[in-house]
Write an enzyme that holds these catalytic residues in place. Structure first.
Site, mmCIF file in Angstrom:
data_model
loop_
_atom_site.group_PDB
_atom_site.id
_atom_site.type_symbol
_atom_site.label_atom_id
_atom_site.label_comp_id
_atom_site.label_asym_id
_atom_site.label_seq_id
_atom_site.Cartn_x
_atom_site.Cartn_y
_atom_site.Cartn_z
ATOM 1 N N LEU A 11 0.832 -1.277 -0.072
ATOM 2 C CA LEU A 11 0.147 -0.054 -0.021
ATOM 3 C C LEU A 11 0.864 1.305 0.068
ATOM 4 O O LEU A 11 1.644 1.428 1.023
ATOM 5 C CB LEU A 11 -0.848 -0.012 1.179
ATOM 6 C CG LEU A 11 -1.847 -1.279 1.560
ATOM 7 C CD1 LEU A 11 -2.841 -1.021 2.635
ATOM 8 C CD2 LEU A 11 -2.391 -1.448 0.344
ATOM 9 N N ALA A 12 0.780 1.938 -0.862
ATOM 10 C CA ALA A 12 1.540 3.205 -1.041
ATOM 11 C C ALA A 12 0.817 4.530 -1.803
ATOM 12 O O ALA A 12 1.422 5.052 -2.365
ATOM 13 C CB ALA A 12 2.599 2.941 -2.017
ATOM 14 N N GLY A 14 -0.592 6.674 0.133
ATOM 15 C CA GLY A 14 -0.730 7.821 1.345
ATOM 16 C C GLY A 14 -0.188 9.164 0.594
ATOM 17 O O GLY A 14 0.586 8.989 -0.231
ATOM 18 N N ARG A 18 2.738 15.138 5.936
ATOM 19 C CA ARG A 18 3.713 15.319 7.018
ATOM 20 C C ARG A 18 5.420 15.465 6.771
ATOM 21 O O ARG A 18 6.091 16.044 7.352
ATOM 22 C CB ARG A 18 3.452 14.654 8.424
ATOM 23 C CG ARG A 18 2.166 15.005 9.092
ATOM 24 C CD ARG A 18 1.793 13.890 9.982
ATOM 25 N NE ARG A 18 2.752 13.772 11.096
ATOM 26 C CZ ARG A 18 3.049 13.053 11.889
ATOM 27 N NH1 ARG A 18 2.418 11.855 11.720
ATOM 28 N NH2 ARG A 18 3.972 13.187 12.869
ATOM 29 N N GLN A 78 -5.794 3.562 -6.020
ATOM 30 C CA GLN A 78 -7.093 3.860 -5.190
ATOM 31 C C GLN A 78 -7.316 5.498 -5.153
ATOM 32 O O GLN A 78 -6.444 6.298 -4.904
ATOM 33 C CB GLN A 78 -6.291 3.639 -3.641
ATOM 34 C CG GLN A 78 -7.549 3.757 -2.727
ATOM 35 C CD GLN A 78 -6.931 3.923 -1.075
ATOM 36 O OE1 GLN A 78 -5.742 4.353 -1.037
ATOM 37 N NE2 GLN A 78 -7.807 3.827 -0.248
ATOM 38 N N ASP A 108 5.673 2.558 3.424
ATOM 39 C CA ASP A 108 6.800 3.595 4.155
ATOM 40 C C ASP A 108 7.378 2.817 5.346
ATOM 41 O O ASP A 108 7.805 3.339 6.273
ATOM 42 C CB ASP A 108 5.754 4.626 4.388
ATOM 43 C CG ASP A 108 4.596 4.144 5.731
ATOM 44 O OD1 ASP A 108 4.551 2.990 5.898
ATOM 45 O OD2 ASP A 108 4.070 5.041 6.188
ATOM 46 N N GLY A 144 -2.146 0.930 16.211
ATOM 47 C CA GLY A 144 -3.104 0.208 16.487
ATOM 48 C C GLY A 144 -2.450 -0.872 17.774
ATOM 49 O O GLY A 144 -1.401 -1.458 17.511
ATOM 50 N N TYR A 352 40.328 17.999 -12.675
ATOM 51 C CA TYR A 352 39.093 17.698 -12.790
ATOM 52 C C TYR A 352 39.246 16.853 -14.396
ATOM 53 O O TYR A 352 39.943 17.405 -15.380
ATOM 54 C CB TYR A 352 38.161 18.981 -13.376
ATOM 55 C CG TYR A 352 36.973 18.499 -13.923
ATOM 56 C CD1 TYR A 352 36.013 17.814 -13.221
ATOM 57 C CD2 TYR A 352 36.467 18.998 -15.263
ATOM 58 C CE1 TYR A 352 34.779 17.302 -13.914
ATOM 59 C CE2 TYR A 352 35.179 18.663 -15.748
ATOM 60 C CZ TYR A 352 34.471 17.641 -15.024
ATOM 61 O OH TYR A 352 33.229 17.195 -15.602
ATOM 62 N N ARG A 426 51.638 27.798 -24.618
ATOM 63 C CA ARG A 426 51.652 28.504 -23.610
ATOM 64 C C ARG A 426 52.290 29.869 -23.966
ATOM 65 O O ARG A 426 53.147 30.015 -24.756
ATOM 66 C CB ARG A 426 52.279 28.211 -22.139
ATOM 67 C CG ARG A 426 53.771 27.817 -22.140
ATOM 68 C CD ARG A 426 54.291 26.796 -21.061
ATOM 69 N NE ARG A 426 55.521 26.726 -21.191
ATOM 70 C CZ ARG A 426 56.010 25.237 -20.565
ATOM 71 N NH1 ARG A 426 55.341 24.675 -20.071
ATOM 72 N NH2 ARG A 426 57.335 25.024 -21.013
HETATM 73 C C1 UD1 Z 1 -1.765 1.877 10.308
HETATM 74 C C2 UD1 Z 1 -2.642 0.825 11.162
HETATM 75 C C3 UD1 Z 1 -2.367 0.728 12.479
HETATM 76 C C4 UD1 Z 1 -0.606 0.384 12.563
HETATM 77 C C5 UD1 Z 1 0.021 1.441 11.688
HETATM 78 C C6 UD1 Z 1 1.767 1.055 11.543
HETATM 79 C C7 UD1 Z 1 -4.690 0.611 10.007
HETATM 80 C C8 UD1 Z 1 -6.213 1.089 9.924
HETATM 81 N N1 UD1 Z 1 -3.938 1.357 10.922
HETATM 82 O O1 UD1 Z 1 -1.991 3.284 10.861
HETATM 83 O O2 UD1 Z 1 -2.975 -0.248 13.286
HETATM 84 O O3 UD1 Z 1 -0.239 0.293 13.875
HETATM 85 O O4 UD1 Z 1 -0.254 1.504 10.443
HETATM 86 O O5 UD1 Z 1 2.413 2.046 11.217
HETATM 87 O O6 UD1 Z 1 -4.261 -0.075 9.094
HETATM 88 N N2 UD1 Z 1 -2.900 3.906 2.676
HETATM 89 C C9 UD1 Z 1 -3.415 3.659 1.533
HETATM 90 N N3 UD1 Z 1 -4.584 4.328 1.431
HETATM 91 C C10 UD1 Z 1 -5.514 4.731 2.386
HETATM 92 C C11 UD1 Z 1 -4.747 4.727 3.855
HETATM 93 C C12 UD1 Z 1 -3.612 4.317 3.739
HETATM 94 O O7 UD1 Z 1 -2.803 3.345 0.575
HETATM 95 O O8 UD1 Z 1 -6.646 5.034 2.241
HETATM 96 C C13 UD1 Z 1 -1.435 3.234 2.909
HETATM 97 C C14 UD1 Z 1 -0.555 4.559 3.379
HETATM 98 O O9 UD1 Z 1 0.103 5.013 2.216
HETATM 99 C C15 UD1 Z 1 0.358 3.756 4.207
HETATM 100 C C16 UD1 Z 1 -0.335 2.581 4.778
HETATM 101 O O10 UD1 Z 1 -1.499 2.413 4.074
HETATM 102 O O11 UD1 Z 1 1.599 3.028 3.536
HETATM 103 C C17 UD1 Z 1 -0.856 2.914 6.315
HETATM 104 O O12 UD1 Z 1 -1.587 4.228 6.436
HETATM 105 P P1 UD1 Z 1 -1.406 5.351 7.433
HETATM 106 O O13 UD1 Z 1 -2.521 5.866 7.437
HETATM 107 O O14 UD1 Z 1 0.052 5.496 7.791
HETATM 108 O O15 UD1 Z 1 -1.889 4.393 8.534
HETATM 109 P P2 UD1 Z 1 -1.713 4.690 10.168
HETATM 110 O O16 UD1 Z 1 -2.547 5.547 10.932
HETATM 111 O O17 UD1 Z 1 -0.008 4.658 10.510
HETATM 112 MG MG MG Z 2 1.697 5.283 9.107
#
Ligand code: UD1
Ligand code: MG
Length: 452
Positions: A11-12, A14, A18, A78, A108, A144, A352, A426
């Site tokens: 999943l990437a 995000g 920040r 997504q 990440d 979590g 160089y 030269r």
């Molecule tokens: C998530 C977990 C949490 C865990 C933590 C570990 C959930 C609900 N929570 O929280 O239990 O302790 O990671 O770091 O899963 N992403 C998407 N699409 C979305 C949302 C997120 O692709 O709609 C991806 C983000 O890019 C990221 C990952 O999912 O790579 C996690 O999302 P993030 O929002 O960082 O979740 P956390 O709040 O950190």
């Molecule tokens: Mg996270």
């Protein structure tokens, strides 16, 4: 893992707001390699495995980085960011093909290892519906929490939805999950968004699995492996962890470093035997260092190949496209770029060498510059085998200095020099006998104090 097929979804999608950067979060580098590339490199590979990445809308750069690292990767978009379960379902088409194991990882968390992915899949073979990667967090805020009852994982509670008691739990969800492929779609399709953020939480899969009488379990690992990157400070922490790993691996493989904590390596640095790296050296991506080479202090090297027994620095800068032959020598305050130096070539001081080929055993004197750029284009300089370039010469490219030729010190060479010739370009030296003495006398007379 024998016999079981596996789909890994990273999943990437995000936004990574920040990070305060225009670069998508997962494209930031750690040890010269993107966060995403680290995760993809560790993901299960080989026969029976497949790989998918879920990216955000407009993040074509993320999809192409995934393809660069693993050509066989599938990419899904997504379109709306509605939570981690929603993100997984963006890859529904791939999941529906029905691999035995479905592994979910986050783009990440670059410190995750291949070994951990393999450990996660083992409980599935033993009949579990889900294995969740857990770790004991020094500070669990934001993660979590894993609710474990009699050895079984019964729920994951997100920070925002946790009670005060649950918030005291330090065993946390790292984010990596391995699902049994046969039941996973039924489970994820049941996930709703009735929580404080209104998101579809993948973590709710645990409660659904519990209610269906299936088993979920925890695989534990150390916190260093699962650090998630959300800020530049966390990116710097991950870099430290990765550098410590790379230094240890280099030392274990026989590299000599007197102060490893001052040496920066890249994830793909490759070393031969008996390599020595002195303190305060920075090595970027794409560097290979052959047997017996010595990198002296304060050198900066990237995308370069260093031949056996070559010597670099102190204070050398090898830029992309540098290739040093066996025993070549690059001394202090020397910069090279897109330059091949054959065996035994020496460039010892303040020089160089760019867009150039330097033949074997050629000697390039202090202060030599290959003038490779006219403000519009780059041009090449060829220096033949055994040639000798006198100090403080400018070689104005395109130009060739033949094998065994000499260039007189201070020359500006604009035309080719044949093999074994001497080129001197030269100003002529003029000598006036007695001039300095007469000058001093004249000045002394003019300065005599006035009397009376
Ligand atoms: C998530 C977990 C949490 C865990 C933590 C570990 C959930 C609900 N929570 O929280 O239990 O302790 O990671 O770091 O899963 N992403 C998407 N699409 C979305 C949302 C997120 O692709 O709609 C991806 C983000 O890019 C990221 C990952 O999912 O790579 C996690 O999302 P993030 O929002 O960082 O979740 P956390 O709040 O950190
Ligand atoms: Mg996270």
């Amino acid at each position: 893992m024998t016999g079981r097929s596996c789909l890994t979804i990273v999943l990437a999608a995000g936004e990574g707001t920040r990070m305060r950067s225009s670069l998508p979060k997962v494209l930031h580098p750690v040890a010269g390699k993107t966060l995403l590339a680290h995760v993809l490199a560790a993901a299960p590979r080989g026969p029976g495995t497949s790989l998918a990445v879920v990216v955000g809308p407009g993040h074509e750069a993320v999809a192409s980085e995934a393809k660069r690292v693993r050509a066989d990767v599938m990419t899904f978009i997504q379109h709306e960011r509605l939570g981690t379960a929603h993100a997984v379902l963006a890859a529904r088409e791939a999941i529906a093909r029905g691999a035995d194991d479905l592994v979910i990882a986050f783009g990440d968390t670059p410190l995750i290892s291949a070994d951990t992915f393999a450990r996660m899949r083992a409980p599935l073979q033993a009949g579990a519906a889900l294995a969740v990667l857990g770790f004991d967090a020094a500070d669990p805020t934001g993660y979590g929490r894993l609710i474990v009852d009699d050895g079984r994982l019964t729920a994951i509670r997100e920070q925002a939805d946790a009670s005060a008691d649950e918030r005291r739990i330090t065993l946390c969800n790292a984010g990596v999950m391995a699902f049994d492929g046969k039941t996973v779609l039924k489970v994820i399709d049941k996930i709703g968004n009735a929580n404080s953020k209104g998101e579809y939480y993948l973590t709710d899969a645990v409660g659904i699995i519990r209610d269906s009488g299936l088993r979920a379990t925890v695989i534990e690992t150390g916190e260093d492996e699962v650090r998630g990157i959300n800020t530049k400070a966390q990116l710097a922490e991950a870099e430290q962890v990765m550098q410590a790993r790379l230094r240890k691996a280099a030392l274990d493989s026989g590299v000599t470093m007197t102060a490893p904590e001052t040496v920066f390596l890249a994830a793909d640095t490759s070393f031969g035997k008996d390599v020595t790296i002195e303190p305060f050296v920075v090595i970027g991506p794409g560097v290979t260092i052959a047997d017996g080479a010595v990198i002296h202090a304060f050198s900066h090297i990237m995308q370069a190949s260093i031949g056996s027994n070559a010597s670099v620095g102190p204070y050398a800068r090898l830029r992309p496209g540098t290739s040093l032959g066996a025993g070549a020598k690059i001394g202090n305050f020397v910069e090279t770029k897109a330059a091949t130096l054959e065996a035994g070539a020496k460039v010892n001081h303040l020089t160089y060498v760019g867009d150039a080929h330097v033949g074997a055993n050629a000697n390039i004197g202090a202060g030599t510059i290959t003038c490779n750029y006219d403000g519009f284009n780059k041009y090449r300089t060829e220096i033949g085998e055994g040639a000798f370039i006198g100090s403080n010469s400018s070689l104005v490219a395109p130009v060739k200095v033949g094998a065994g030729a000499y260039v007189g010190s201070g020359s500006v060479v604009t035309r080719n020099v044949p093999d074994d010739a001497l080129a001197v370009g030269r100003g002529q030296q003029a000598v006036r006998e007695g001039w300095a003495k007469r000058f001093r006398e004249m000045k002394a007379l003019a300065k005599k104090p006035k009397t009376g």
